[in-house]
Design a protein around this motif. Structure first.
Motif, PDB file in Angstrom:
ATOM      1  N   TRP A 293      -3.822  11.793  -9.792  1.00  0.00           N
ATOM      2  CA  TRP A 293      -5.135  11.157  -9.954  1.00  0.00           C
ATOM      3  C   TRP A 293      -5.469  10.182  -8.839  1.00  0.00           C
ATOM      4  O   TRP A 293      -6.396   9.370  -8.973  1.00  0.00           O
ATOM      5  CB  TRP A 293      -5.236  10.536 -11.362  1.00  0.00           C
ATOM      6  CG  TRP A 293      -5.058  11.625 -12.366  1.00  0.00           C
ATOM      7  CD1 TRP A 293      -3.899  11.951 -13.015  1.00  0.00           C
ATOM      8  CD2 TRP A 293      -6.024  12.611 -12.757  1.00  0.00           C
ATOM      9  NE1 TRP A 293      -4.102  13.066 -13.795  1.00  0.00           N
ATOM     10  CE2 TRP A 293      -5.395  13.489 -13.658  1.00  0.00           C
ATOM     11  CE3 TRP A 293      -7.372  12.841 -12.447  1.00  0.00           C
ATOM     12  CZ2 TRP A 293      -6.045  14.579 -14.244  1.00  0.00           C
ATOM     13  CZ3 TRP A 293      -8.027  13.917 -13.023  1.00  0.00           C
ATOM     14  CH2 TRP A 293      -7.370  14.766 -13.913  1.00  0.00           C
ATOM     15  N   HIS A 294      -4.747  10.247  -7.733  1.00  0.00           N
ATOM     16  CA  HIS A 294      -5.087   9.444  -6.533  1.00  0.00           C
ATOM     17  C   HIS A 294      -4.298  10.015  -5.359  1.00  0.00           C
ATOM     18  O   HIS A 294      -3.096   9.794  -5.247  1.00  0.00           O
ATOM     19  CB  HIS A 294      -4.716   7.970  -6.760  1.00  0.00           C
ATOM     20  CG  HIS A 294      -5.026   7.074  -5.590  1.00  0.00           C
ATOM     21  ND1 HIS A 294      -5.558   5.815  -5.769  1.00  0.00           N
ATOM     22  CD2 HIS A 294      -4.882   7.221  -4.253  1.00  0.00           C
ATOM     23  CE1 HIS A 294      -5.725   5.244  -4.593  1.00  0.00           C
ATOM     24  NE2 HIS A 294      -5.320   6.077  -3.650  1.00  0.00           N
ATOM     25  N   LEU A 295      -4.991  10.736  -4.495  1.00  0.00           N
ATOM     26  CA  LEU A 295      -4.303  11.417  -3.394  1.00  0.00           C
ATOM     27  C   LEU A 295      -5.132  11.337  -2.117  1.00  0.00           C
ATOM     28  O   LEU A 295      -6.345  11.547  -2.128  1.00  0.00           O
ATOM     29  CB  LEU A 295      -4.094  12.889  -3.764  1.00  0.00           C
ATOM     30  CG  LEU A 295      -3.462  13.775  -2.687  1.00  0.00           C
ATOM     31  CD1 LEU A 295      -2.010  13.369  -2.415  1.00  0.00           C
ATOM     32  CD2 LEU A 295      -3.528  15.252  -3.093  1.00  0.00           C
ATOM     33  N   HIS A 296      -4.447  11.089  -1.003  1.00  0.00           N
ATOM     34  CA  HIS A 296      -5.075  11.152   0.319  1.00  0.00           C
ATOM     35  C   HIS A 296      -4.619  12.431   1.003  1.00  0.00           C
ATOM     36  O   HIS A 296      -3.422  12.620   1.235  1.00  0.00           O
ATOM     37  CB  HIS A 296      -4.656   9.957   1.182  1.00  0.00           C
ATOM     38  CG  HIS A 296      -5.055   8.646   0.582  1.00  0.00           C
ATOM     39  ND1 HIS A 296      -6.261   8.045   0.850  1.00  0.00           N
ATOM     40  CD2 HIS A 296      -4.413   7.830  -0.298  1.00  0.00           C
ATOM     41  CE1 HIS A 296      -6.342   6.910   0.170  1.00  0.00           C
ATOM     42  NE2 HIS A 296      -5.233   6.754  -0.537  1.00  0.00           N
ATOM     43  N   LEU A 297      -5.579  13.295   1.341  1.00  0.00           N
ATOM     44  CA  LEU A 297      -5.226  14.528   2.050  1.00  0.00           C
ATOM     45  C   LEU A 297      -5.620  14.470   3.514  1.00  0.00           C
ATOM     46  O   LEU A 297      -5.198  15.314   4.305  1.00  0.00           O
ATOM     47  CB  LEU A 297      -5.895  15.737   1.402  1.00  0.00           C
ATOM     48  CG  LEU A 297      -5.315  16.215   0.073  1.00  0.00           C
ATOM     49  CD1 LEU A 297      -6.161  17.376  -0.483  1.00  0.00           C
ATOM     50  CD2 LEU A 297      -3.857  16.649   0.212  1.00  0.00           C
TER      51      LEU A 297
ATOM     52  N   THR B 297      -0.414   9.260  -7.285  1.00  0.00           N
ATOM     53  CA  THR B 297       0.687   9.002  -6.341  1.00  0.00           C
ATOM     54  C   THR B 297       0.275   8.061  -5.216  1.00  0.00           C
ATOM     55  O   THR B 297       1.100   7.353  -4.672  1.00  0.00           O
ATOM     56  CB  THR B 297       1.205  10.294  -5.686  1.00  0.00           C
ATOM     57  OG1 THR B 297       0.159  10.847  -4.869  1.00  0.00           O
ATOM     58  CG2 THR B 297       1.683  11.294  -6.719  1.00  0.00           C
ATOM     59  N   ASP B 298      -1.033   8.100  -4.860  1.00  0.00           N
ATOM     60  CA  ASP B 298      -1.470   7.389  -3.651  1.00  0.00           C
ATOM     61  C   ASP B 298      -0.648   7.843  -2.446  1.00  0.00           C
ATOM     62  O   ASP B 298      -0.387   7.063  -1.525  1.00  0.00           O
ATOM     63  CB  ASP B 298      -1.381   5.865  -3.829  1.00  0.00           C
ATOM     64  CG  ASP B 298      -2.117   5.114  -2.724  1.00  0.00           C
ATOM     65  OD1 ASP B 298      -2.925   5.741  -2.022  1.00  0.00           O
ATOM     66  OD2 ASP B 298      -1.851   3.909  -2.559  1.00  0.00           O
ATOM     67  N   SER B 299      -0.220   9.089  -2.484  1.00  0.00           N
ATOM     68  CA  SER B 299       0.470   9.641  -1.320  1.00  0.00           C
ATOM     69  C   SER B 299      -0.501   9.549  -0.143  1.00  0.00           C
ATOM     70  O   SER B 299      -1.611  10.089  -0.206  1.00  0.00           O
ATOM     71  CB  SER B 299       0.861  11.093  -1.611  1.00  0.00           C
ATOM     72  OG  SER B 299       1.573  11.619  -0.520  1.00  0.00           O
TER      73      SER B 299
HETATM   74 ZN   LIG Z   1      -4.848   5.345  -1.845  1.00  0.00          ZN
END
Ligand SMILES: [Zn+2]
Ligand SMILES: NC(=O)N[C@@H](CC(=O)O)C(=O)O
Ligand SMILES: [Zn+2]
Length: 345
Positions: free
Chosen positions: A12-16, A246-248
């Motif tokens: 529910w939180h990802l940077h691609l 994850t805020d990956s």
């Molecule tokens: Zn983030």
């Protein structure tokens, strides 16, 4: 040999990112996750529904053949965002949430909001139509210590906003403090929190003890141990208001390993192994599925995934690459500093 079958997770939180990084990292998410809320902090940011539609196409084009993965798009809130465009994007199903970055709070946030009163027309419209606001919850006031910025945000921005717009549904992203956890627990209505993998594992010592470790630097910055323990308790509690984001946040190594390194930790590769490890340590493996696969869809009003994944614990440590090579350069993978034994089969 221990096995655990759970519904396929969502992030529910990802940077691609975009371009070479996007192409290099997406498989690490699409391999295990069914959906992800995609952060809009590109340069330039994803501001309009048209921007989001175009970005979504670029993401879809990068997904490896055979993986089924659905990007859930968000819009980057600016002081000039048009409420009608936001509403149209939401009603069409393309846009799932709007993201509030206080200007200067984190990576690529300079186009974010300086004066929240200027964003009120959009926020009011979102409250009316039931559209969630995701917040990077840190103040940027220079006088406020960086370790106190989340707590200060709750008091000076989040709480006043919730009083002014009680119907606005707010996701407090990447909660890093006991203050954040307590605030969410005490305010049941229209409030939820995402928790990252790395904040369940590291405290601020990881960044600073024995030399400065840029690959453990992210925002909000990891806090002291008491806060990590509060995050862990919330994540494993089964409480429906807490779920995985994850805020990956991949950055190529030269941008991390320099005099002014970027904030962000790349965890997509080993997130599920790390989480199974954490939940096992907390004797809560039976609640891992709630955190990764049930609570998030409930909050965003989406169906849970029907497919499952199997996690298996083996004697030998799981092997994963220390770096992912992309066309834009190498990206260091999060090292939890202990061997991982759970692997997705
Ligand atoms: Zn983030
Ligand atoms: N978490 C981070 O440290 N960095 C994120 C931005 C963010 O989520 O704040 C990024 O885009 O790199
Ligand atoms: Zn953030």
């Amino acid at each position: 040999m221990q096995e655990l079958v759970i519904r396929r997770p969502d992030d529910w939180h990802l940077h691609l990112r975009d371009g070479g990084v996007l192409r290099g990292v997406i498989a690490d998410t699409s391999r295990h996750f069914a959906r992800a809320i995609i952060m809009p902090n590109l340069v330039p940011p994803v501001v309009t529904s048209a921007d989001a539609a175009a970005y979504r196409e670029r993401i879809l084009a990068a997904i490896p053949a055979g993986d089924r993965f659905e990007p859930l798009m968000t819009l980057y809130l600016t002081e000039g965002t048009d409420p009608a465009d936001v509403e149209a994007g939401f009603r069409s199903g393309l846009i799932k949430a709007v993201k509030l970055y206080p200007a200067g709070a984190t990576t690529n946030s300079h186009s974010g909001v300086r004066d929240i009163t200027k964003a009120m027309p959009v926020l009011e419209r979102m409250a009316e139509i039931g559209m969630p606001l995701c917040v990077h919850g840190e103040v940027t006031t220079p006088e406020v210590d960086i370790f106190d910025r989340e707590a200060a945000f709750i008091e000076t921005v989040l709480d006043p906003l919730r009083r002014r717009l009680p119907d606005l549904r707010i996701t407090m992203e990447h909660v890093t403090t006991k203050d954040g956890i307590d605030y969410i627990k005490e305010h049941a209505a229209n409030l939820a929190g995402s928790i990252t993998t790395h904040h369940l594992i590291i405290n601020r010592n990881a960044i600073l003890v024995g030399g400065i470790k840029p690959h453990y630097y992210c925002l909000p910055v990891a806090k002291r141990e008491t806060h990590r323990l509060a995050l862990r308790a919330a994540a494993v509690s089964g409480d429906v208001r807490f779920f995985l984001g994850t805020d990956s946040a991949p950055h190529v190594d030269p941008l991390k390993e320099c005099a002014c390194g970027c904030a962000g930790i790349y965890t997509s590769v080993n997130t599920l192994s790390c989480l199974a490890h954490v939940f096992e340590e907390e004797e809560a493996l039976d609640r891992l599925e709630a955190f990764t696969s049930l609570n998030g869809p409930a909050w965003y009003g989406l169906p849970v995934n029907e497919e499952t994944i199997t996690l298996r614990k083996g004697g030998e440590p799981v092997r994963y690459p220390a770096k992912v090579e992309t066309d834009a350069g190498p990206i260091t993978v999060f090292d939890p500093m202990f061997p991982l034994h759970w692997a997705v089969v």
